[in-house]
Write a protein that holds these residues in place. Sequence first.
Motif, PDB file in Angstrom:
ATOM      1  N   UNK A  17      -4.807   9.271  -2.809  1.00 57.30           N
ATOM      2  CA  UNK A  17      -4.963   8.509  -4.042  1.00 57.30           C
ATOM      3  C   UNK A  17      -6.082   7.502  -3.822  1.00 57.30           C
ATOM      4  N   UNK A  18      -6.847   7.251  -4.871  1.00 55.83           N
ATOM      5  CA  UNK A  18      -8.019   6.386  -4.764  1.00 55.83           C
ATOM      6  C   UNK A  18      -7.968   5.284  -5.808  1.00 55.83           C
ATOM      7  N   UNK A  19      -8.675   4.192  -5.544  1.00 63.22           N
ATOM      8  CA  UNK A  19      -8.700   3.043  -6.442  1.00 63.22           C
ATOM      9  C   UNK A  19      -9.597   3.271  -7.649  1.00 63.22           C
ATOM     10  N   UNK A  20     -10.624   4.113  -7.507  1.00 61.73           N
ATOM     11  CA  UNK A  20     -11.608   4.321  -8.570  1.00 61.73           C
ATOM     12  C   UNK A  20     -11.598   5.765  -9.055  1.00 61.73           C
ATOM     13  N   UNK A  21     -12.029   5.958 -10.299  1.00 63.06           N
ATOM     14  CA  UNK A  21     -11.999   7.284 -10.907  1.00 63.06           C
ATOM     15  C   UNK A  21     -12.986   8.247 -10.230  1.00 63.06           C
ATOM     16  N   UNK A  22     -14.015   7.718  -9.564  1.00 62.40           N
ATOM     17  CA  UNK A  22     -14.952   8.589  -8.852  1.00 62.40           C
ATOM     18  C   UNK A  22     -14.474   8.896  -7.435  1.00 62.40           C
ATOM     19  N   UNK A  24     -13.363   6.892  -4.877  1.00 62.99           N
ATOM     20  CA  UNK A  24     -13.794   6.040  -3.771  1.00 62.99           C
ATOM     21  C   UNK A  24     -12.738   4.957  -3.577  1.00 62.99           C
ATOM     22  N   UNK A  25     -12.649   4.453  -2.403  1.00 62.36           N
ATOM     23  CA  UNK A  25     -11.670   3.415  -2.088  1.00 62.36           C
ATOM     24  C   UNK A  25     -10.279   4.001  -1.912  1.00 62.36           C
ATOM     25  N   UNK A  26     -10.090   4.739  -0.827  1.00 63.66           N
ATOM     26  CA  UNK A  26      -8.811   5.410  -0.576  1.00 63.66           C
ATOM     27  C   UNK A  26      -7.675   4.399  -0.520  1.00 63.66           C
ATOM     28  N   UNK A  27      -6.607   4.689  -1.264  1.00 63.06           N
ATOM     29  CA  UNK A  27      -5.499   3.744  -1.368  1.00 63.06           C
ATOM     30  C   UNK A  27      -4.230   4.241  -0.694  1.00 63.06           C
ATOM     31  N   UNK A  28      -3.913   5.532  -0.826  1.00 62.84           N
ATOM     32  CA  UNK A  28      -2.642   6.043  -0.346  1.00 62.84           C
ATOM     33  C   UNK A  28      -2.745   7.540  -0.135  1.00 62.84           C
ATOM     34  N   UNK A  29      -1.839   8.097   0.673  1.00 62.54           N
ATOM     35  CA  UNK A  29      -1.762   9.539   0.898  1.00 62.54           C
ATOM     36  C   UNK A  29      -0.394  10.033   0.477  1.00 62.54           C
ATOM     37  N   UNK A  30      -0.374  11.132  -0.271  1.00 62.84           N
ATOM     38  CA  UNK A  30       0.875  11.753  -0.697  1.00 62.84           C
ATOM     39  C   UNK A  30       1.051  13.060   0.043  1.00 62.84           C
ATOM     40  N   UNK A  32       2.897  16.803   0.991  1.00 62.81           N
ATOM     41  CA  UNK A  32       3.325  17.947   0.203  1.00 62.81           C
ATOM     42  C   UNK A  32       4.767  17.747  -0.261  1.00 62.81           C
ATOM     43  N   UNK A  33       5.024  18.074  -1.530  1.00 63.41           N
ATOM     44  CA  UNK A  33       6.351  17.944  -2.087  1.00 63.41           C
ATOM     45  C   UNK A  33       6.626  16.610  -2.751  1.00 63.41           C
ATOM     46  N   UNK A  34       5.688  15.689  -2.690  1.00 69.07           N
ATOM     47  CA  UNK A  34       5.871  14.377  -3.297  1.00 69.07           C
ATOM     48  C   UNK A  34       5.753  14.475  -4.817  1.00 69.07           C
ATOM     49  N   UNK A  35       6.655  13.808  -5.535  1.00 72.23           N
ATOM     50  CA  UNK A  35       6.613  13.757  -6.992  1.00 72.23           C
ATOM     51  C   UNK A  35       5.981  12.431  -7.397  1.00 72.23           C
ATOM     52  N   UNK A  36       5.000  12.485  -8.286  1.00 69.76           N
ATOM     53  CA  UNK A  36       4.347  11.270  -8.764  1.00 69.76           C
ATOM     54  C   UNK A  36       4.349  11.270 -10.289  1.00 69.76           C
ATOM     55  N   UNK A  37       4.285  10.071 -10.861  1.00 67.56           N
ATOM     56  CA  UNK A  37       4.302   9.902 -12.309  1.00 67.56           C
ATOM     57  C   UNK A  37       2.887   9.657 -12.807  1.00 67.56           C
ATOM     58  N   UNK A  38       2.479  10.425 -13.815  1.00 62.37           N
ATOM     59  CA  UNK A  38       1.142  10.322 -14.387  1.00 62.37           C
ATOM     60  C   UNK A  38       1.189   9.442 -15.625  1.00 62.37           C
ATOM     61  N   UNK A  52      -2.343   7.441 -12.099  1.00 61.83           N
ATOM     62  CA  UNK A  52      -0.922   7.310 -11.817  1.00 61.83           C
ATOM     63  C   UNK A  52      -0.374   6.005 -12.368  1.00 61.83           C
ATOM     64  N   UNK A  53       0.942   5.884 -12.356  1.00 61.37           N
ATOM     65  CA  UNK A  53       1.601   4.702 -12.901  1.00 61.37           C
ATOM     66  C   UNK A  53       1.257   3.430 -12.117  1.00 61.37           C
ATOM     67  N   UNK A  54       0.840   3.577 -10.854  1.00 62.10           N
ATOM     68  CA  UNK A  54       0.469   2.400 -10.061  1.00 62.10           C
ATOM     69  C   UNK A  54      -1.015   2.053 -10.177  1.00 62.10           C
ATOM     70  N   UNK A  55      -1.762   2.772 -11.022  1.00 63.79           N
ATOM     71  CA  UNK A  55      -3.165   2.449 -11.273  1.00 63.79           C
ATOM     72  C   UNK A  55      -4.154   3.181 -10.396  1.00 63.79           C
TER      73      UNK A  55
END
Length: 70
Positions: A17-22, A24-30, A32-38, A52-55
Amino acid sequence: MPKSHKITVINKKGIHAYKNVNLTGRAKTFKKGTHVTVKSFEKHNLTTRYKLSNGTYITANKKLVIQGNY
């Protein structure tokens, strides 16, 4: 956009997961099998990204994520 606003990571190595739409700025790793909310989706050039719900942003590549809970 998934109807249930839930997606599941299906890539063996997981996705980042990244902070920016392009993506860049790696924030978190999910893993396999992780459920996330869009929350929404955004276009970046010709590519679609899920916000994602966390931005943070992830890819909408069908080879890496799938709609629903699996």
